[in-house]
Motif scaffolding. Structure first.
Motif, short mmCIF file in Angstrom:
data_model
loop_
_atom_site.label_atom_id
_atom_site.label_comp_id
_atom_site.label_asym_id
_atom_site.label_seq_id
_atom_site.Cartn_x
_atom_site.Cartn_y
_atom_site.Cartn_z
N ARG A 29 -6.45 -6.37 10.61
CA ARG A 29 -4.79 -7.15 11.10
C ARG A 29 -4.65 -5.80 10.98
O ARG A 29 -4.16 -4.69 10.74
CB ARG A 29 -5.05 -7.41 9.53
N LEU A 37 3.46 -8.35 6.31
CA LEU A 37 1.75 -8.18 5.63
C LEU A 37 1.62 -7.14 4.28
O LEU A 37 0.64 -7.79 3.39
CB LEU A 37 1.08 -6.72 6.54
N PRO A 48 -8.11 -8.09 4.87
CA PRO A 48 -8.71 -8.09 5.92
C PRO A 48 -9.73 -6.02 5.23
O PRO A 48 -9.47 -5.47 4.44
CB PRO A 48 -7.95 -6.96 6.39
#
Length: 278
Positions: A29, A37, A48
């Protein structure tokens, strides 16, 4: 909740960043502003294996003008924050629609970290920056170890939180066409700084045509051209647009409320753009 363990890397160049993406693909990511995020990590919406921090890559920190036969474009790098673009001295002259829309993006604190490209990458259908990019018919620049490609905004955002970016690609910049015509922007949100329930942007193409964009009515921004045939003609065009887009139901508004909001604010936005252009 807290995120699952992940590795963290901070490349110094775009080449290093795309090499990491080529190696890890969907497991990686990109971290730029992190305003969306980090919340998704904490809620474990995404998990991730590795975060790629691009905030200190000099190549991605520039705002620059690209000359062209069509009037030129403003290229905004992937590490440029929303507040930095908002305070760019030439913004009102070169990108008046962005100058009108950016004050509605989040709050001062979030704009200090949130990036312009990050908002485009997230592809929220109610977000102001993807709407502006779509109305201006801008572009998204993507780079990978395979090369560079440039997609039109309409081709890039494919649905709610869905884009045409491949797992090994990095958004290095977005490009907004320079414009000098009239613009208008308004939105309705529960509170200032929240995502819009409905947002409307408009640019005057010429004396007889207005390009209008709507966010919050479909799974991505919708852009249409409307003939400026007087108040009744504009009202009829907005009515047709409201029924074409239909709207959708969520915790914030019903589809009927979204249609009513569009009918209410779109004529005012169009009039604002025409006055500005005059």
């Amino acid at each position: 909740m807290k995120p699952r363990p992940f590795d963290y890397v901070r490349p110094d160049t775009v080449e290093e960043a795309v090499a990491i993406l080529a190696e890890h693909g969907d497991e990686a990511r990109i971290l730029a502003g992190g305003q969306t995020l980090l919340a998704m990590l904490n809620l474990r919406v995404v998990e991730p294996a590795i975060l790629v921090d691009i905030t200190r890559i000099p190549e991605l920190a520039a705002i620059r003008e690209i000359d062209g036969h069509d009037g030129g474009k403003i290229e905004v790098g992937a590490a440029v924050t929303q507040n930095r673009l908002m305070t760019w001295p030439a913004l009102a002259q070169k990108l008046p629609l962005l100058a009108a829309a950016l004050p509605f993006v989040g709050h001062f604190q979030t704009r200090n970290k949130g990036t312009v490209c990050g908002s485009v990458a997230h592809a929220d259908p109610t977000s102001e920056i993807p709407l502006s990019l779509a109305v201006l018919e801008g572009e998204v620049v993507l780079r990978s170890s395979r090369g560079t490609r440039v997609l039109a905004a309409d081709d890039f955002q494919q649905g709610m939180l869905a884009t045409a970016r491949e797992p090994d690609e990095l958004i290095t910049a977005v490009r907004f066409p320079v414009m000098s015509g009239g613009v208008g922007f308004r939105e309705v949100a529960r509170r200032h700084g929240d995502f819009a329930i409905v947002a409307v942007a408009a640019v005057v193409e010429d004396a007889g045509c207005i390009r209008i964009g709507v966010a919050g009515m479909a799974d991505r921004p919708a852009v249409r051209r409307i003939k400026a045939d007087g108040p009744s003609g504009i009202s009829d065009a907005i009515e047709r647009l409201a029924w074409q887009l239909e709207g959708y139901e969520d915790v914030h508004a019903s589809a009927r409320m979204r249609r009513d909001l569009l009918r209410g604010i779109a004529p005012a936005v169009i009039e604002e753009a025409r006055r500005c252009g005059g």
